[in-house]
Design an enzyme around this catalytic site. Sequence first.
Site, PDB file in Angstrom:
ATOM      1  N   ALA A   1       0.816  -1.215   0.000  1.00  0.00           N
ATOM      2  CA  ALA A   1       0.000   0.000   0.000  1.00  0.00           C
ATOM      3  C   ALA A   1       0.851   1.267   0.000  1.00  0.00           C
ATOM      4  O   ALA A   1       0.447   2.284  -0.563  1.00  0.00           O
ATOM      5  CB  ALA A   1      -0.946  -0.003   1.196  1.00  0.00           C
ATOM      6  N   THR A   2       2.018   1.226   0.621  1.00  0.00           N
ATOM      7  CA  THR A   2       2.870   2.417   0.635  1.00  0.00           C
ATOM      8  C   THR A   2       3.278   2.810  -0.782  1.00  0.00           C
ATOM      9  O   THR A   2       3.219   3.983  -1.163  1.00  0.00           O
ATOM     10  CB  THR A   2       4.118   2.193   1.506  1.00  0.00           C
ATOM     11  OG1 THR A   2       3.716   2.081   2.876  1.00  0.00           O
ATOM     12  CG2 THR A   2       5.101   3.350   1.366  1.00  0.00           C
TER      13      THR A   2
ATOM     14  N   ASN B   1      -5.876   3.097  10.402  1.00  0.00           N
ATOM     15  CA  ASN B   1      -4.991   2.068  10.933  1.00  0.00           C
ATOM     16  C   ASN B   1      -4.763   2.180  12.437  1.00  0.00           C
ATOM     17  O   ASN B   1      -4.451   1.194  13.099  1.00  0.00           O
ATOM     18  CB  ASN B   1      -3.643   2.104  10.209  1.00  0.00           C
ATOM     19  CG  ASN B   1      -2.956   3.452  10.313  1.00  0.00           C
ATOM     20  OD1 ASN B   1      -3.574   4.490  10.070  1.00  0.00           O
ATOM     21  ND2 ASN B   1      -1.688   3.473  10.663  1.00  0.00           N
TER      22      ASN B   1
ATOM     23  N   SER C   1      -2.689  -4.021   0.633  1.00  0.00           N
ATOM     24  CA  SER C   1      -1.498  -4.770   1.038  1.00  0.00           C
ATOM     25  C   SER C   1      -1.860  -6.203   1.374  1.00  0.00           C
ATOM     26  O   SER C   1      -2.902  -6.447   1.999  1.00  0.00           O
ATOM     27  CB  SER C   1      -0.840  -4.124   2.276  1.00  0.00           C
ATOM     28  OG  SER C   1       0.060  -3.112   1.908  1.00  0.00           O
TER      29      SER C   1
ATOM     30  N   HIS D   1      -0.165  -8.323   3.450  1.00  0.00           N
ATOM     31  CA  HIS D   1       0.124  -8.784   4.810  1.00  0.00           C
ATOM     32  C   HIS D   1      -0.875  -8.299   5.846  1.00  0.00           C
ATOM     33  O   HIS D   1      -0.778  -8.668   7.022  1.00  0.00           O
ATOM     34  CB  HIS D   1       1.555  -8.389   5.216  1.00  0.00           C
ATOM     35  CG  HIS D   1       1.750  -6.935   5.493  1.00  0.00           C
ATOM     36  ND1 HIS D   1       1.898  -6.440   6.772  1.00  0.00           N
ATOM     37  CD2 HIS D   1       1.838  -5.871   4.665  1.00  0.00           C
ATOM     38  CE1 HIS D   1       2.072  -5.127   6.718  1.00  0.00           C
ATOM     39  NE2 HIS D   1       2.041  -4.763   5.450  1.00  0.00           N
TER      40      HIS D   1
ATOM     41  N   THR E   1       9.836  -7.201 -12.725  1.00  0.00           N
ATOM     42  CA  THR E   1       9.340  -8.570 -12.718  1.00  0.00           C
ATOM     43  C   THR E   1       8.504  -8.826 -11.472  1.00  0.00           C
ATOM     44  O   THR E   1       8.952  -8.551 -10.359  1.00  0.00           O
ATOM     45  CB  THR E   1      10.518  -9.568 -12.748  1.00  0.00           C
ATOM     46  OG1 THR E   1      11.304  -9.317 -13.916  1.00  0.00           O
ATOM     47  CG2 THR E   1      10.017 -11.002 -12.767  1.00  0.00           C
TER      48      THR E   1
ATOM     49  N   CYS F   1       4.503   2.297  11.554  1.00  0.00           N
ATOM     50  CA  CYS F   1       5.409   3.157  10.785  1.00  0.00           C
ATOM     51  C   CYS F   1       5.896   4.358  11.594  1.00  0.00           C
ATOM     52  O   CYS F   1       6.830   5.038  11.185  1.00  0.00           O
ATOM     53  CB  CYS F   1       4.710   3.644   9.516  1.00  0.00           C
ATOM     54  SG  CYS F   1       4.203   2.302   8.436  1.00  0.00           S
TER      55      CYS F   1
END
Length: 451
Positions: free
Chosen positions: A121-122, A201, A249, A251, A289, A375
């Site tokens: 997401a960042t 969050n 994201s 995770h 990739t 974060c």
Amino acid sequence: MASKAIFSKIRRSLTTVPRRHHLSTSAATASESYASDEHAIVMKGVRISGRPLYLDMQSTTPLDPRVFDAMNASSIHDYGNPHSRTHLYGWEAENAVEVARIQVAKLIGASPKEIVFVSGATEANNTVVKGVMHFYKDKKRHVITTQTEHKCVLDSCRHLQQEGFDVTYLPVKTDGLVDLEMLREAIRPDTGLVSVMAVNNEIGVVQPMEEIGRICKEFKIPFHTDAAQAIGKIEVDVEKWNVSFMSMSGHKIYGPKGVGAMYVRRRPRVRLEPLMNGGGQERGLRSGTLATQQVVGFGVACELAMKEMEYDEKWVKRLQERLLNGVREKLDGVVVNGSMESRYAGNLNLSFAYVEGESLLMGLKEVAVSSGSACTSASLEPSYVLRALGVDEDMAHTSIRFGIGRFTTEEEIDRAVELTVKQVEKLREMSPLYEMVKEGIDIKNIQWSQH
């Protein structure tokens, strides 16, 4: 044949993973002692009596064993480069990626062609916030966001300000929700993007996404949302929300780290400038990739989230009530930060009056919790999200975020309640302010003398 037998043996050994695994050893009954050297853990100079309870699901979630199984199988069979178009190995890897793209798209009600895989997401937030404004920089010079956004959105907006763009940081109400009239009034003819996080969050509040989407549609302004904490936990529909861009994201939904996705609406089309240049993969929006196994894991995590969302929601809600009621039955001065009505139940942010926050956090060594975003957890400053809600600085310093998830057990919740109550009571016994409050003294009206 020999190599095939070896691969088969490796796969059997790796896939014998239990479906449900113990996340902690601290969930045992209070009568059990984990102080022995046999169970003690020492890390970063801190001695812990056992593996802590994990209640930090907003930071990251444990990998679902079913996701691991899928990634493991893909690692062995889909090892080709998904962008190699000239042989079977590339086609197999490409097919695995496209299956995952469909799985992600279904979770949010999108077309697979609108899903762009990124690292998380960042990266998606940076790409959208900077990319949209850079593409339309000749006509659009203004961004609207909120004061409670994730740090990567706020920092991207500050980066734009250094380049000469204007940014409006909307305040939120005391419950953490956006004032829709203030949003409407902030819109200008040169507004190029509105960015509002779906589920916060730190405090778990769910913003009125459909209403925000309608306002953006009325003024024909692209609407971006950071949905990392929303997908798989609440119902997400890009059409109902009228979002142009969405960040996700892996995770955060029991998938692997290092992979996420960016939803980019095709009709009406909104353009953005890519952050990276290279081979032109992912519709030219994200060169490089793709990590096939991570993508596969993310896709399976989305599919599982879609199937189990209703059950997960009921389970998490039940545990949240158990935790909150358990704490409030034994402690006074406990405040829930953020709206209780418009909230994701798996995020419970509590402040404990008359307690020093860092001492409380350090005292809860047997419970893995946090005082805010992972974060920004290195900072000792009170949460900027709580300050935006108007929470007093002393209460903001005492906030603890309990993150509950799919694998959390009732025993872990009960143990967390026991340890939290014990630590708060211990700290309050040492607090002269709490003694004064118990004696009926209004400490807010005390005139403290300067020395």
